[in-house]
Design an enzyme around this catalytic site. Structure first.
Site, PDB file in Angstrom:
ATOM      1  CD  GLU A 127      28.139  61.503 -33.228  1.00 19.79           C
ATOM      2  OE1 GLU A 127      28.882  61.059 -34.125  1.00 19.79           O
ATOM      3  OE2 GLU A 127      26.909  61.365 -33.264  1.00 19.79           O
TER       4      GLU A 127
ATOM      5  CE  LYS B  36      38.214  58.475 -23.502  1.00 23.93           C
ATOM      6  NZ  LYS B  36      38.151  57.472 -22.462  1.00 23.93           N
TER       7      LYS B  36
ATOM      8  N   GLY C 109      27.024  51.414 -22.729  1.00 26.25           N
ATOM      9  CA  GLY C 109      25.883  52.319 -22.843  1.00 26.25           C
ATOM     10  C   GLY C 109      26.240  53.764 -22.540  1.00 26.25           C
TER      11      GLY C 109
ATOM     12  CB  SER D 233      29.926  57.071 -20.623  1.00 26.55           C
ATOM     13  OG  SER D 233      29.816  56.427 -21.873  1.00 26.55           O
ATOM     14  NE  ARG D 234      34.241  55.715 -15.391  1.00 20.79           N
ATOM     15  CZ  ARG D 234      34.572  54.530 -15.910  1.00 20.79           C
ATOM     16  NH1 ARG D 234      35.201  54.471 -17.069  1.00 20.79           N
ATOM     17  NH2 ARG D 234      34.266  53.410 -15.278  1.00 20.79           N
TER      18      ARG D 234
ATOM     19  CD  GLN E 209      38.152  48.190 -23.457  1.00 24.78           C
ATOM     20  OE1 GLN E 209      37.807  48.139 -22.286  1.00 24.78           O
ATOM     21  NE2 GLN E 209      37.451  48.820 -24.370  1.00 24.78           N
TER      22      GLN E 209
ATOM     23  CG  LEU F 148      25.224  54.043 -26.566  1.00 24.27           C
ATOM     24  CD1 LEU F 148      24.408  53.389 -27.673  1.00 24.27           C
ATOM     25  CD2 LEU F 148      26.538  53.292 -26.360  1.00 24.27           C
TER      26      LEU F 148
ATOM     27  CG  HIS G 262      29.677  54.574 -27.273  1.00 21.95           C
ATOM     28  ND1 HIS G 262      29.343  55.584 -26.399  1.00 21.95           N
ATOM     29  CD2 HIS G 262      30.416  53.690 -26.556  1.00 21.95           C
ATOM     30  CE1 HIS G 262      29.838  55.315 -25.207  1.00 21.95           C
ATOM     31  NE2 HIS G 262      30.503  54.178 -25.273  1.00 21.95           N
TER      32      HIS G 262
HETATM   33  P1  AMP Z   1      32.526  51.986 -23.182  1.00 14.65           P
HETATM   34  O1  AMP Z   1      31.052  52.139 -23.302  1.00 14.65           O
HETATM   35  O2  AMP Z   1      33.189  53.128 -22.477  1.00 14.65           O
HETATM   36  O3  AMP Z   1      32.937  50.636 -22.658  1.00 14.65           O
HETATM   37  O4  AMP Z   1      33.085  52.067 -24.664  1.00 14.65           O
HETATM   38  C1  AMP Z   1      32.658  51.157 -25.643  1.00 14.65           C
HETATM   39  C2  AMP Z   1      33.563  51.259 -26.848  1.00 14.65           C
HETATM   40  O5  AMP Z   1      33.511  52.599 -27.367  1.00 14.65           O
HETATM   41  C3  AMP Z   1      35.034  50.994 -26.501  1.00 14.65           C
HETATM   42  O6  AMP Z   1      35.630  50.234 -27.544  1.00 14.65           O
HETATM   43  C4  AMP Z   1      35.611  52.377 -26.410  1.00 14.65           C
HETATM   44  O7  AMP Z   1      36.989  52.433 -26.684  1.00 14.65           O
HETATM   45  C5  AMP Z   1      34.826  53.103 -27.483  1.00 14.65           C
HETATM   46  N1  AMP Z   1      34.852  54.541 -27.247  1.00 14.65           N
HETATM   47  C6  AMP Z   1      34.536  55.184 -26.105  1.00 14.65           C
HETATM   48  N2  AMP Z   1      34.742  56.509 -26.241  1.00 14.65           N
HETATM   49  C7  AMP Z   1      35.203  56.710 -27.501  1.00 14.65           C
HETATM   50  C8  AMP Z   1      35.603  57.860 -28.253  1.00 14.65           C
HETATM   51  N3  AMP Z   1      35.578  59.077 -27.720  1.00 14.65           N
HETATM   52  N4  AMP Z   1      36.020  57.677 -29.528  1.00 14.65           N
HETATM   53  C9  AMP Z   1      36.046  56.439 -30.063  1.00 14.65           C
HETATM   54  N5  AMP Z   1      35.687  55.314 -29.412  1.00 14.65           N
HETATM   55  C10 AMP Z   1      35.262  55.445 -28.150  1.00 14.65           C
END
Ligand code: AMP
Length: 281
Positions: free
Chosen positions: A32, A146, A28, A183-184, A150, A30, A34
């Site tokens: 761009e 990113k 969450g 998100s951070r 993972q 969220l 995501h």
């Molecule tokens: P998170 O909510 O941080 O667990 O991220 C969910 C998914 O979004 C993960 O597969 C992340 O790698 C991807 N994601 C997060 N930030 C980015 C970004 N800046 N560009 C592309 N994918 C992202």
């Protein structure tokens, strides 16, 4: 767009889908980045489902689980606009209804790099992703590069456990100045936000040195370290150069001509930032 808060509602939705399902797991808050996964996943004749679940088991005791941003109303609007078909938003109790005795470990990969600084993190990730895959039963899983490690960890798990899903990695979406969206980032104080661009600048400097012919791991690390320092970033978890496919280290101090990824993890105040760049041959 369906808003599914429990497993039963998810099963009903899933059973009603005729074509293929693409799945985007998230925590969450969220942005761009995501949404680019959702758009990449959205192919005619496929349904796209996103999960929003801040998974406690992938946070260490001193980490930011409690303060992790939770903005469901805003997330819902963004997903609706992005053309998402369904959102799975379970509570922690709904997700962890089992005995909790079973864990998925991807070792030694999961203890390397970020795993070294976040013990148990990838075990939490692998376990919850496998659970979500079992609940959602998608044909396609979309993850962002990113979080490079993972993607490699989840790919390993999927291959090792013969999970019937195709894993697709999507390129990193960045702010106008190059900072990888996260998100951070919203934790960063104004001064820190200015300095944070040093992370991508350090990677770019490494890439420039690589293109200019530098092949010594230590030299490339030093180039990045200097750029981080120039931006006031001195608390560094790691600056790593690894084989792009496997994330294995190079056996020698000198890199042969092969695909390389440079990965960084730094801390700015209480915020931990990660980023990476693949150096093409
Ligand atoms: P998170 O909510 O941080 O667990 O991220 C969910 C998914 O979004 C993960 O597969 C992340 O790698 C991807 N994601 C997060 N930030 C980015 C970004 N800046 N560009 C592309 N994918 C992202």
């Amino acid at each position: 767009m369906e808003w599914l808060t429990d497993r039963l509602a998810l099963q009903c939705w899933r059973d009603g889908v005729v074509g293929e399902v693409a799945f985007v797991p998230t925590m969450g808050a969220l942005h761009e980045g995501h949404l680019s996964l959702v758009r990449a996943a959205r192919v005619v004749s496929r349904r796209v489902i996103v999960s929003i679940f801040v998974n406690p088991t992938q946070f260490g005791p001193q980490e930011d689980f409690a303060r992790y941003p939770r903005v469901l109303v805003q997330d819902r609007l963004l997903l609706e606009a992005a053309g998402c078909d369904a959102v799975f938003v379970p509570s922690v109790e709904e997700m962890y209804r089992g005995s909790g005795q079973t864990r998925v470990q991807v070792e030694p990969l999961g203890s390397d790099l970020c795993g070294q600084f976040r013990p148990g993190h990838f075990q939490g990730v692998a376990t919850v992703v496998l659970m979500l895959l079992n609940l959602v039963r998608p044909q396609w899983l979309y993850l962002g590069w990113k979080d490079y490690q993972q993607v490699v960890v989840v790919r390993r798990m999927v291959e090792d456990l013969a999970v019937p899903v195709q894993v697709v990695g999507v390129g990193t979406v960045r702010e106008a100045d190059g900072l990888a969206m996260s998100s951070r980032n919203r934790y960063l104080a104004e001064v820190e936000r200015g300095q944070a661009v040093g992370v991508v600048r350090a990677l770019q400097a490494g890439q420039a040195a690589w293109r200019a012919g530098t092949r010594q791991v230590a030299s490339l690390q030093e180039v990045a370290r200097v750029v981080l320092a120039q931006h006031g970033i001195t608390v560094i978890d790691y600056i790593a150069l690894r084989q792009a496919e496997s994330l294995l280290p190079f056996p020698d101090a000198q890199i042969e001509d092969q695909a390389v990824v440079m990965l960084l993890a730094v801390r700015m105040g209480t915020t931990r930032l990660i980023d990476n760049l693949v150096f093409a041959l």
